[in-house]
Motif scaffolding. Structure first.
Motif, PDB file in Angstrom:
ATOM      1  N   ASP A  40      -1.154   4.657  -4.128  1.00  0.00           N
ATOM      2  CA  ASP A  40      -2.395   4.964  -3.426  1.00  0.00           C
ATOM      3  C   ASP A  40      -3.554   4.333  -4.195  1.00  0.00           C
ATOM      4  OD1 ASP A  40      -3.366   6.763  -5.476  1.00  0.00           O
ATOM      5  OD2 ASP A  40      -2.043   8.299  -4.654  1.00  0.00           O
ATOM      6  N   LYS A  41      -4.709   4.278  -3.584  1.00  0.00           N
ATOM      7  CA  LYS A  41      -5.855   3.586  -4.162  1.00  0.00           C
ATOM      8  C   LYS A  41      -6.264   4.164  -5.517  1.00  0.00           C
ATOM      9  CE  LYS A  41     -10.567   2.161  -3.023  1.00  0.00           C
ATOM     10  NZ  LYS A  41     -11.637   2.230  -2.024  1.00  0.00           N
TER      11      LYS A  41
ATOM     12  N   LYS B  61       0.819  -1.221   0.000  1.00  0.00           N
ATOM     13  CA  LYS B  61       0.000   0.000   0.000  1.00  0.00           C
ATOM     14  C   LYS B  61       0.850   1.267   0.000  1.00  0.00           C
ATOM     15  CE  LYS B  61      -4.254  -1.679   2.090  1.00  0.00           C
ATOM     16  NZ  LYS B  61      -5.189  -1.513   3.209  1.00  0.00           N
TER      17      LYS B  61
END
Length: 71
Positions: free
Chosen positions: A23-24, A19
């Motif tokens: 980032d998403k 992660k």
């Protein structure tokens, strides 16, 4: 485990991404790009389309690479 690992199984790749690496929102963009590539490969398009794609990408990079190079 590294920041990015890829394991090859019989019918699939298993990808693990730390992660801290992406980032998403960036991951979603990457996955969207992969989906587009998948669909493009399924299409029966002329090779000239892919050559044009390469030319566009090269041209864009030449115009914008200064934005990504360290100063």
């Amino acid at each position: 485990m590294g920041a990015l690992t890829i394991k090859s199984e019989k019918d699939q790749y298993i990808i693990n991404i730390d992660k801290n690496l992406l980032d998403k929102d960036t991951l979603i963009k990457v996955l969207s790009w992969l989906r587009i590539e998948e669909l493009a490969q399924k299409m029966n398009v002329d090779d000239e389309v892919f050559l044009l794609d390469d030319e566009i990408k090269s041209s864009w990079w030449e115009r914008n690479k200064h934005r990504f190079e360290q100063q």
